[in-house]
Design an enzyme around this catalytic site. Structure first.
Site, PDB file in Angstrom:
ATOM      1  N   HIS A 119       0.817  -1.259   0.039  1.00  0.00           N
ATOM      2  CA  HIS A 119      -0.018  -0.139  -0.129  1.00  0.00           C
ATOM      3  C   HIS A 119       0.899   1.183   0.108  1.00  0.00           C
ATOM      4  O   HIS A 119       0.784   2.241  -1.016  1.00  0.00           O
ATOM      5  CB  HIS A 119      -0.910   0.115   1.216  1.00  0.00           C
ATOM      6  CG  HIS A 119      -1.800   1.128   1.244  1.00  0.00           C
ATOM      7  ND1 HIS A 119      -3.266   1.056   1.167  1.00  0.00           N
ATOM      8  CD2 HIS A 119      -1.802   2.283   1.522  1.00  0.00           C
ATOM      9  CE1 HIS A 119      -3.881   2.175   1.211  1.00  0.00           C
ATOM     10  NE2 HIS A 119      -2.885   2.949   1.750  1.00  0.00           N
ATOM     11  N   GLU A 120       1.884   1.168   0.971  1.00  0.00           N
ATOM     12  CA  GLU A 120       2.610   2.687   1.033  1.00  0.00           C
ATOM     13  C   GLU A 120       3.722   2.539  -0.061  1.00  0.00           C
ATOM     14  O   GLU A 120       3.854   3.771  -0.566  1.00  0.00           O
ATOM     15  CB  GLU A 120       3.558   2.635   2.489  1.00  0.00           C
ATOM     16  CG  GLU A 120       2.640   2.245   3.421  1.00  0.00           C
ATOM     17  CD  GLU A 120       1.260   3.512   3.524  1.00  0.00           C
ATOM     18  OE1 GLU A 120       1.701   4.537   2.987  1.00  0.00           O
ATOM     19  OE2 GLU A 120       0.550   3.278   4.237  1.00  0.00           O
ATOM     20  N   HIS A 148       1.869   4.551  -2.817  1.00  0.00           N
ATOM     21  CA  HIS A 148       2.171   6.172  -2.744  1.00  0.00           C
ATOM     22  C   HIS A 148       3.589   6.401  -3.126  1.00  0.00           C
ATOM     23  O   HIS A 148       3.555   7.529  -3.872  1.00  0.00           O
ATOM     24  CB  HIS A 148       1.880   6.280  -0.991  1.00  0.00           C
ATOM     25  CG  HIS A 148       0.560   6.026  -0.779  1.00  0.00           C
ATOM     26  ND1 HIS A 148      -0.471   6.532  -1.652  1.00  0.00           N
ATOM     27  CD2 HIS A 148      -0.106   5.528   0.500  1.00  0.00           C
ATOM     28  CE1 HIS A 148      -1.830   6.095  -0.893  1.00  0.00           C
ATOM     29  NE2 HIS A 148      -1.221   5.647   0.299  1.00  0.00           N
TER      30      HIS A 148
END
Length: 254
Positions: free
Chosen positions: A133-134, A137
């Protein structure tokens, strides 16, 4: 913080000092979500003894390394970032820290660093999802001029992509949450998780957050870079990683 075009930043280099927002007050920190990550800004530094081999930090670092070595999601993202000129280094771009109990990780665009909440991540599968998920980003930070701190559309787009591509909304994860549905369930899961992430890290009304998510949803939901597809399972992610690894061989044989 993100809770989980032109190249904005090279993650292999220290970001220029003037890019850091340096919140001037507790109010500003809360507005940007930094209050959920109390170790940001060296406000709660721990002693060397507390960071010994038997702490959450050591377990967090071991699980992080395992994710980087074995998760097809993470391996694809790390390779894509390296190809884009944003090589990720474990010691520089990841930080295991204690966080508020409501979050598992975050991307700090001010330092180009991923925060892993060592007090909230206890299983390898959870670590794999948070890292993925990160990293999405971080990939968006690498490839585009993302205005994380003042453009809610940019933040919403990256949160939609992260929820869509990280496995957060996979059938297994939704089943474990007792969330069931057939018609467009995946889209609704992505929309809901993106909305909650925005509300967690920004002082914005639910109505405004919903409006922003709706405005960018279709284009961002259909942006599958660098996977080329929605990896609904680890098997899908393995195929996507294989295709990514073999992409140059196809063009070399033309």
């Amino acid at each position: 913080m993100a809770q989980s075009g032109a190249k904005a930043a090279d993650l292999s280099r220290e970001p220029p000092g003037e890019q850091k927002p340096s919140p001037s007050s507790r109010q500003n920190e809360e507005d940007l979500g930094y209050n959920l990550y109390p170790e940001r800004g060296s406000r709660l530094k721990k002693s060397t003894v507390e960071e010994s081999l038997f702490t959450f930090k050591h377990k967090c670092q071991l699980m992080l390394q395992f994710a980087m070595d074995t998760s097809p999601y993470a391996k694809l993202l790390l390779g894509a970032m390296k190809s884009s000129g944003c090589t990720v280094f474990k010691d520089r771009h990841f930080s295991c820290e204690d966080c508020d109990g409501t979050v598992s990780g975050g991307f700090d665009a001010a330092t180009s660093q991923i925060v892993l909440c060592q007090n909230n991540i206890h299983q390898q599968a959870h670590m794999n999802r948070v890292v993925t998920h990160e990293l999405i980003h971080a990939f968006d930070h690498c490839r585009a001029q993302v205005d994380w701190f003042s453009n809610y559309r940019h933040l919403a787009c990256s949160e939609i992509r992260a929820a869509n591509l990280s496995g957060d909304c996979s059938f297994i994860n939704e089943f474990s949450r007792f969330n069931f549905g057939l018609r467009k369930h995946h889209q609704e899961c992505v929309r809901g998780r993106a909305l909650r992430s925005i509300l967690a890290v920004r002082r914005v009304s639910r109505e405004e957050a919903e409006r922003v998510v709706d405005e960018v949803f279709d284009s961002c939901f259909n942006d599958h870079a660098p996977f080329g597809r929605i990896p609904h399972s680890k098997k899908d992610a393995k195929f996507a990683h294989r295709d990514f690894e073999n992409r140059d061989r196809y063009y070399a044989n033309l």
